[in-house]
Design an enzyme around this catalytic site. Structure first.
Site, short mmCIF file in Angstrom:
data_model
loop_
_atom_site.label_atom_id
_atom_site.label_comp_id
_atom_site.label_asym_id
_atom_site.label_seq_id
_atom_site.Cartn_x
_atom_site.Cartn_y
_atom_site.Cartn_z
N CYS A 129 59.99 -26.60 45.84
CA CYS A 129 60.07 -26.11 47.23
C CYS A 129 58.87 -26.52 48.09
O CYS A 129 59.03 -27.04 49.20
CB CYS A 129 60.27 -24.60 47.25
SG CYS A 129 58.89 -23.64 46.60
N HIS A 153 58.39 -19.00 47.17
CA HIS A 153 59.35 -20.00 47.65
C HIS A 153 59.14 -20.23 49.15
O HIS A 153 58.76 -19.31 49.88
CB HIS A 153 60.78 -19.54 47.38
CG HIS A 153 61.81 -20.60 47.61
ND1 HIS A 153 61.89 -21.75 46.85
CD2 HIS A 153 62.80 -20.71 48.55
CE1 HIS A 153 62.89 -22.50 47.28
NE2 HIS A 153 63.46 -21.89 48.33
N HIS A 212 65.58 -26.36 52.26
CA HIS A 212 64.61 -26.11 51.18
C HIS A 212 65.10 -26.76 49.90
O HIS A 212 66.26 -27.19 49.80
CB HIS A 212 64.40 -24.61 50.98
CG HIS A 212 65.64 -23.88 50.51
ND1 HIS A 212 65.63 -23.03 49.43
CD2 HIS A 212 66.92 -23.89 50.97
CE1 HIS A 212 66.85 -22.53 49.24
NE2 HIS A 212 67.64 -23.03 50.17
#
Length: 238
Positions: free
Chosen positions: A115, A168, A186
């Site tokens: 990510c 994340h 993402h």
């Protein structure tokens, strides 16, 4: 006889003189031409004053630029908005070009991403330096509220275990001002690079932590990138 010749002579002279004079219409046209020539000369003089610089762009069009435009500097007239919109569009296009790229932990691209590797790779292409981990990126730029969010902002979430620790990150690619719905891109563990909606009333809604803006952060954006954002491509001089 002499008197007749004298009268004819006077008449012929009068006719000749009248023929030599321009008509009223012709004189008016000549006056207009003179005025137009004078105006053209004035305009040419004005066009070549120091207020404008003539140049040719890449398509061969002739441009009249002021010194600010020629030097590629901000003239203070507030055209940064258009430049920012262009940057946002390019960010989205570039990030979207990696849709479907597989996820791999620790990968920084371009064949695979995690990510934070994905966001840092995308921003790096535009001269902006993001840290290599989502937790570190979570302190870059500044925190913003949901009603401030725009394309290019970052979204942070906790990891699989939840909590308040960042695990994340994704980038906003669309904001619906009517519904408040946000789309973000993402690198997801199971799907690779993908675009998803927020709130989703599920996994990401439950783990959302914050929005952050880095597009106006001097520590993120390099000097060269800031110059490029306000600079216009300088065409060649005539």
């Amino acid at each position: 006889m002499k008197q007749l010749i004298y009268i004819l002579s006077i008449a012929l002279t009068a006719v000749a003189m009248r023929a030599a004079e321009p008509s009223t219409d012709v004189a008016a046209r000549d006056d207009n031409k003179a005025d137009t020539a004078a105006e053209s000369q004035y305009e040419a003089s004005d066009m070549f004053s120091t207020d404008r610089i003539f140049a040719v762009d890449s398509e061969g069009d002739v441009l009249a630029l002021n010194p600010w435009e020629m030097l590629g500097e901000d003239d203070g007239l507030g055209d940064d908005f258009g430049t920012l919109a262009s940057l946002q569009s390019e960010l989205v296009d570039y990030a979207s070009s990696f849709l479907g790229t597989r996820y791999r932990h620790g990968a920084k691209g371009p064949k695979a991403f995690d990510c934070s590797g994905f966001t840092s790779y995308v921003f790096k292409n535009f001269g902006m330096s993001l840290s290599s981990s989502s937790r570190a990126q979570g302190v870059q730029g500044r925190k913003i509220d949901k009603d401030e969010v725009m394309v290019g902002d970052l979204m942070f979430f906790s990891g699989r275990r939840g909590g308040q620790t960042i695990g994340h990150v994704g980038m906003v690619v669309d904001v619906d001002e009517l519904t408040g719905k946000i789309k973000f891109i993402h690198a997801a563990t199971s799907q690779g690079v993908v675009i998803q909606s927020f709130p989703d009333n599920g996994y990401y809604s439950q783990r959302f932590l914050q929005f952050r803006r880095v597009l106006d952060d001097d520590d993120v954006i390099s000097l060269e990138a800031r110059d490029n954002r306000t600079a216009k491509s300088a065409p060649s001089l005539l």
